[in-house]
Design a protein around this motif. Sequence first.
Motif, PDB file in Angstrom:
ATOM      1  N   PRO A  59       0.821  -1.224   0.000  1.00 13.43           N
ATOM      2  CA  PRO A  59       0.000   0.000   0.000  1.00 13.43           C
ATOM      3  C   PRO A  59       0.852   1.271   0.000  1.00 13.43           C
ATOM      4  O   PRO A  59       0.471   2.273  -0.602  1.00 13.43           O
ATOM      5  CB  PRO A  59      -0.811  -0.112   1.298  1.00 13.43           C
ATOM      6  N   SER A  62       2.208   1.836  -3.486  1.00 17.02           N
ATOM      7  CA  SER A  62       1.152   2.391  -4.337  1.00 17.02           C
ATOM      8  C   SER A  62       1.009   3.896  -4.107  1.00 17.02           C
ATOM      9  O   SER A  62       0.898   4.687  -5.064  1.00 17.02           O
ATOM     10  CB  SER A  62      -0.177   1.684  -4.038  1.00 17.02           C
ATOM     11  N   ALA A  63       1.010   4.311  -2.834  1.00 17.41           N
ATOM     12  CA  ALA A  63       0.891   5.732  -2.501  1.00 17.41           C
ATOM     13  C   ALA A  63       2.098   6.513  -3.025  1.00 17.41           C
ATOM     14  O   ALA A  63       1.951   7.616  -3.564  1.00 17.41           O
ATOM     15  CB  ALA A  63       0.762   5.898  -0.988  1.00 17.41           C
ATOM     16  N   LEU A 145     -12.837   4.160   0.508  1.00 20.17           N
ATOM     17  CA  LEU A 145     -12.286   5.000  -0.566  1.00 20.17           C
ATOM     18  C   LEU A 145     -13.263   5.187  -1.718  1.00 20.17           C
ATOM     19  O   LEU A 145     -13.229   6.219  -2.406  1.00 20.17           O
ATOM     20  CB  LEU A 145     -10.979   4.384  -1.090  1.00 20.17           C
ATOM     21  N   GLY A 190      -2.230  14.837   1.236  1.00 20.43           N
ATOM     22  CA  GLY A 190      -1.940  13.407   1.119  1.00 20.43           C
ATOM     23  C   GLY A 190      -0.452  13.136   1.249  1.00 20.43           C
ATOM     24  O   GLY A 190      -0.035  12.169   1.912  1.00 20.43           O
ATOM     25  N   LEU A 194       1.318  10.878   4.105  1.00 22.44           N
ATOM     26  CA  LEU A 194       2.191   9.770   3.704  1.00 22.44           C
ATOM     27  C   LEU A 194       3.568   9.917   4.346  1.00 22.44           C
ATOM     28  O   LEU A 194       4.140   8.942   4.858  1.00 22.44           O
ATOM     29  CB  LEU A 194       2.309   9.724   2.181  1.00 22.44           C
ATOM     30  N   LEU A 213      -1.592   6.522   6.656  1.00 22.21           N
ATOM     31  CA  LEU A 213      -1.567   5.961   5.302  1.00 22.21           C
ATOM     32  C   LEU A 213      -2.970   5.951   4.709  1.00 22.21           C
ATOM     33  O   LEU A 213      -3.158   6.261   3.519  1.00 22.21           O
ATOM     34  CB  LEU A 213      -0.987   4.546   5.333  1.00 22.21           C
ATOM     35  N   GLN A 214      -3.968   5.626   5.543  1.00 23.87           N
ATOM     36  CA  GLN A 214      -5.364   5.659   5.091  1.00 23.87           C
ATOM     37  C   GLN A 214      -5.797   7.081   4.762  1.00 23.87           C
ATOM     38  O   GLN A 214      -6.463   7.331   3.758  1.00 23.87           O
ATOM     39  CB  GLN A 214      -6.275   5.050   6.169  1.00 23.87           C
ATOM     40  N   ALA A 217      -4.419   7.981   1.473  1.00 24.07           N
ATOM     41  CA  ALA A 217      -5.175   7.327   0.395  1.00 24.07           C
ATOM     42  C   ALA A 217      -6.458   8.098   0.082  1.00 24.07           C
ATOM     43  O   ALA A 217      -6.848   8.230  -1.088  1.00 24.07           O
ATOM     44  CB  ALA A 217      -5.493   5.883   0.775  1.00 24.07           C
ATOM     45  N   PHE A 220      -5.499  11.264  -1.827  1.00 33.90           N
ATOM     46  CA  PHE A 220      -5.075  10.926  -3.187  1.00 33.90           C
ATOM     47  C   PHE A 220      -6.286  10.552  -4.046  1.00 33.90           C
ATOM     48  O   PHE A 220      -6.336  10.883  -5.230  1.00 33.90           O
ATOM     49  CB  PHE A 220      -4.044   9.803  -3.171  1.00 33.90           C
ATOM     50  N   ARG A 221      -7.257   9.869  -3.446  1.00 39.15           N
ATOM     51  CA  ARG A 221      -8.487   9.544  -4.195  1.00 39.15           C
ATOM     52  C   ARG A 221      -9.247  10.832  -4.529  1.00 39.15           C
ATOM     53  O   ARG A 221      -9.805  10.963  -5.622  1.00 39.15           O
ATOM     54  CB  ARG A 221      -9.356   8.594  -3.355  1.00 39.15           C
TER      55      ARG A 221
END
Length: 243
Positions: A59, A62-63, A145, A190, A194, A213-214, A217, A220-221
Motif C-alpha cells: 500500500p 502504491s501511494a 475509498l 496526502g 504519507l 496511510l489511510q 489514500a 489521493f483519491r
Amino acid sequence: INGRTHAREVGYGLGMFHSLISDLPTDQLADTLENFHVTPAYLKRYDAVLNATTALEAPVQSACGFVESRRQGMDVLEAALGRGELQHRPIHGDPKINNVMIDESSGQAVGLIDLDTVKPGLVHYDIGDCLRSCCNAAGEETTNLDAVLFDLDLCEAILEGYLSVARCFLSAWDLHYLADCIRLIPLELGLRFLTDHLEGDVYFRTQYPGHNLQRAAVQFRLTASVEQQMPEIRAMVRRLASC
C-alpha cells in the motif's frame, strides 16, 4: 455541508474575510507556520524521509507511485509566486467548514474563527483547503475509498459565494491559478500524511496503525476525482470569474 445555499455562504464568508484583510501589510504579519502549504518544501521532506526508509509494504508503494507520477507541477503556485504572477496576502490558514460561523436564524455567514493561523500566504492555499474540506462528503477520516468524490456542485456554490466578494481584489493571474489550487491542496495534504506515516506518525495524531496511510489514500483519491473533472472545473472558474 447542507446544500448549495450553505456552501455559497461558506464561500462568501471566506471571500469577505479575504476582502476585509486584503490591505493589511503582509510584512507586518508574523509567519505563524513557516512553509505552510509550500508544496515543494513538503516534497523535499518526503524525499528525505523516503530515502531513509528501507522496506515498503505494497500500500505504501502504491501511494509513493501516486506521488511520483505527479511530482512535476507540484511547484505550480510557488513558481508563479517566484515569477511575480502571484503575491502574498493575509490568509486565514485553516478555513475548514467548522471555522466558518453561520447564523442559525438567517443562514448567513457572519464570521471566521480560529485566527491563530492567520499569516502571509497565497489566497489559493485557503481556497484550495476550503474546497478540499467541504466538497468531499465522505470526509478525510473515511475508510471507504469508493465513497470519496469531489462534489462539483458544492465547489461551484462555494466559488460563487467567494467570488461575489473577492473578485474585486483578485488579479487575472489569481483567477488563472484558481483551478490549480483545487487539485494541489488535497495532493499536498496526502503527501504530508504519507510522509508522517513513513516517519512513524510524529506529527498527526493517529487512532490506529496505518491511520496516516489511510488518510493519505483518501486525499489521493480526492485528488484523482478533481483531476477527472479538471476540464469542467477550469470552465467553471472561467465562467464565474467573468460574471
